[in-house]
Design a protein around this motif. Structure first.
Motif, short mmCIF file in Angstrom:
data_model
loop_
_atom_site.label_atom_id
_atom_site.label_comp_id
_atom_site.label_asym_id
_atom_site.label_seq_id
_atom_site.Cartn_x
_atom_site.Cartn_y
_atom_site.Cartn_z
N TYR A 90 0.83 -1.21 0.00
CA TYR A 90 0.00 0.00 0.00
C TYR A 90 0.86 1.26 0.00
CZ TYR A 90 0.96 1.50 4.79
OH TYR A 90 1.58 1.98 5.91
N GLU A 91 1.98 1.16 0.73
CA GLU A 91 2.81 2.34 0.90
C GLU A 91 3.47 2.75 -0.43
OE1 GLU A 91 6.04 1.98 3.68
OE2 GLU A 91 5.73 4.04 4.31
N MET A 92 3.92 1.75 -1.17
CA MET A 92 4.56 2.02 -2.45
C MET A 92 3.54 2.60 -3.43
SD MET A 92 7.57 0.09 -3.45
CE MET A 92 6.89 -1.49 -2.99
N LEU A 93 2.32 2.04 -3.38
CA LEU A 93 1.29 2.50 -4.32
C LEU A 93 0.85 3.93 -4.01
CD1 LEU A 93 -0.91 -0.71 -4.60
CD2 LEU A 93 0.91 0.07 -6.11
N SER A 94 1.00 4.33 -2.74
CA SER A 94 0.55 5.69 -2.38
C SER A 94 1.71 6.68 -2.35
CB SER A 94 -0.16 5.65 -1.02
OG SER A 94 0.75 5.26 -0.02
N ALA A 95 2.91 6.22 -2.71
CA ALA A 95 4.08 7.10 -2.66
C ALA A 95 4.27 7.82 -3.99
CB ALA A 95 5.32 6.27 -2.32
#
Ligand SMILES: Nc1ncnc2c1ncn2[C@@H]1O[C@H](COP(=O)(O)OP(=O)(O)OP(=O)(O)O)[C@@H](O)[C@H]1O
Ligand SMILES: [Mg+2]
Lengths: 253, 322
Positions: A90-95
């Motif tokens: 999720y973090e990569m997708l929202s970065a």
């Protein structure tokens, strides 16, 4: 360009390797030594020479290739599969990081690890045989390109896989057989003519052949054919990754 | 919060249809004001997480537009995403990383140069400093939740999404969480949180949005919502027992307690027609004496339940009508 992001992913992945230092470094040393004991000493004592080089020296490029292919694929596929599996993706997708930067981080780290391993294997081999490398720069280019392209391939595999079985099936059921049948431990000239033709359909043969040429100037196929093969394969993987990210395939709902 | 203040997030006609064909968001329009605390309420499966995921870039909108600080989230994803910190609903952490590494990683991922001082400040403010070298898998659930908050704050976001930050969190940690939200608010951070604890929304939110079945069925200033929809109760403690409620008061919602000592008058605080003083004069006129009186206001929870039930009723009618 989000350079801090790329570095963060790269370091994070390399840290994983540091945590498993024993497994990462000792394992290849042990397996390489085993190959030399079994193939080099036991079988090599009967084969003596292949195309003018000692059998022990002959198998070095094959050993390196085997390690490069399996490690690049497993490192990169696991690297991207795991966040998907654990949910941390999720973090990569929202970065604020582009697809290609993510690829650069993961594939860069996976390739770097495989190159380090390849060098460890090379050094280990040096204990058993007298190493000679006629074209060291070309050798490094081959190692580097193979590590990169198969890390890209591993990345695709990691995105495609939705369970652990799929993750391991390609390396064990596809890559390992191809490496063993690709002239890593023998010259195809030792095979009957029909099988020589069949062997030429194995892409890994071109890689092993190219790398071996950089060591001893002996090869099954022209070294430029080998280089183009690996180049085409790299471009193909890049194209597939571009499509994956454009469509959000299996990453974004 | 004045309505003239700037909209930091603007959502227009947002629809999301998942691959399965499920419509998780149906033409959602929402403006989020800079610096406010917005609470999103709604039952399980209402679409709260989907809405947040769409704004953060985790879920691709099927149609509609989302802008953050005036920038389209797809075209200018680098700008918009670096403004946003997200604390997801699920506790997802890399078990084998240390607190320090995982939080520093987040900062880098969001394109910020390393800043150990900032990371230290964040960890201290979340009481995680003494855990900084612990592996994540050795932390309790509440601490993992804080680590996720630390990760979201690591890159100094101006907008923070908290998806059910206090689910499964004990009372003291919940109070801590409210303090953290308050602190961030004073620093000018816009906060959007989802919660199933309505007292939480009541406690910390400036505005409240209610989502049900993928539709934003209400968005209101909390205070206005409370007074508009809130029922008030006036409780009179009578000096003498009252046998029956006089017929004159039949039209009013009056209830006499079993021991006949308490008289409860429930009225709609929003309606113009009611007048407490008039009611009290009438009571005295009937010679009903009281020694004490108090008023209570219905909680957001009751308002929420009423709203959702009403919305369900509406859709039921819609189905019947078809
Ligand atoms: N990836 C997905 N594919 C298909 N359907 C999905 C997906 N993610 C969510 N949904 C569905 O969309 C609806 C909204 O889900 P969402 O997670 O947004 O709800 P929510 O309001 O956050 O609920 P909760 O309070 O339980 O967290 C649900 O019916 C859910 O089943
Ligand atoms: Mg949710």
């Amino acid at each position: 360009m989000n350079i801090h992001g790329v570095i963060a992913i790269f370091n994070y992945e390399m840290a994983r390797m540091k945590r498993t230092l024993i497994q990462s470094i000792v394992a290849p040393v042990v397996t390489t030594s085993l190959y030399f004991v079994v193939f080099g000493a036991a079988i090599g004592s009967r084969i003596q020479q292949v195309e003018g080089v000692s059998y022990g020296a002959f198998i070095v490029p094959g050993l390196i290739m085997l390690s490069l292919l399996t490690n690049s694929i497993s490192n990169a596929s696991f690297g991207i599969y795991f966040p998907k599996f654990s949910g941390t993706v999720y973090e990569m997708l929202s970065a604020p990081i582009s697809a290609m930067e993510v690829v650069l981080g993961y594939v860069g780290a996976a390739a770097a690890k495989s190159v380090i391993l390849a060098m460890i294997i090379l050094a280990t081999a040096g204990f058993f045989i007298d190493l000679e490398i006629r074209h060291p720069v070309l050798m490094l280019i081959f190692v580097f390109l193979t590590a990169t392209s198969f890390s890209l391939f591993g990345f695709i595999l990691g995105i495609w896989a939705d369970n652990f079985e799929k993750l391991s099936v390609v390396p064990t059921l596809l890559i390992t057989p191809l490496v063993f049948l690709g002239g890593s431990f023998y010259s195809t000239e030792m095979l009957p003519p029909i099988w020589q033709t069949v062997a030429l359909m194995n892409p890994v043969l071109y890689l092993v052949s190219g790398l071996r040429w950089s060591f001893y100037e002996i090869s099954e196929v022209n070294v430029f054919v080998s280089l183009s093969c690996i180049g085409v394969f790299t471009l193909l993987c890049l194209a597939v990754i571009a499509i994956i990210f454009r469509t959000g395939y299996r990453l974004r709902a | 919060m004045s309505s003239s203040s700037k909209n930091i997030i603007s959502i227009k006609c947002l629809n999301k249809v998942y691959g399965s064909g499920f419509e998780a968001l149906k033409s959602v329009n929402l403006d989020i004001h800079q610096g406010e605390v917005l609470a999103l309420l709604g039952p399980n499966g209402a679409g709260k997480t989907t809405l947040i995921s769409a704004i953060c870039g985790i879920v691709r909108p099927s149609s509609g537009s989302i802008t953050v600080d005036g920038h389209d989230i797809q075209r200018y994803f680098r700008v918009t995403r670096s403004l946003i910190g997200l604390v997801p609903q699920e506790l997802t952490t890399d078990s084998f990383e240390t607190v320090w590494n995982t939080v520093s990683f987040s900062r880098g991922l969001f394109g910020k140069e390393p800043n150990p001082n900032h990371i230290e400040r964040v960890l201290r403010s979340l009481s995680l400093w003494d855990k900084k070298d612990n592996m994540l898998r050795t932390l309790s659930g509440g601490m993992k939740r804080r680590v996720l908050i630390a990760k979201a704050l690591s890159h100094e976001p101006r907008i923070l999404f908290l998806d059910e930050p206090t689910a499964g969190v004990d009372v003291s940690l919940r109070k801590d969480m409210w303090k953290i939200v308050e602190n961030l608010k004073t620093q000018g951070v816009t906060i959007i949180l989802t919660t199933h604890y309505i007292e939480e929304a009541e406690e910390i939110a400036d505005r409240i949005g209610v989502i049900n079945h993928g539709k934003l069925i209400l968005i209101e200033e909390k205070d206005a919502l409370m007074s508009k929809l809130g029922k008030k109760q006036l409780v009179l403690e009578l000096t003498k027992r009252l046998d029956t409620i006089p017929s004159e008061f039949e039209s009013l919602d009056l209830v006499l307690s079993e021991d006949q000592h308490l008289l409860t008058y429930t009225f709609d605080s929003a309606s113009e027609s009611h007048d407490i003083s008039e009611f009290l004069i009438k009571i005295q006129g009937r010679n009903i004496q009281y020694k004490d009186l108090r008023t209570t206001q219905s909680s957001l929870e009751e308002i929420f339940v009423t709203l959702v039930q009403k919305a369900e009723g509406d859709t039921d009618e819609g189905i019947k009508a078809e």
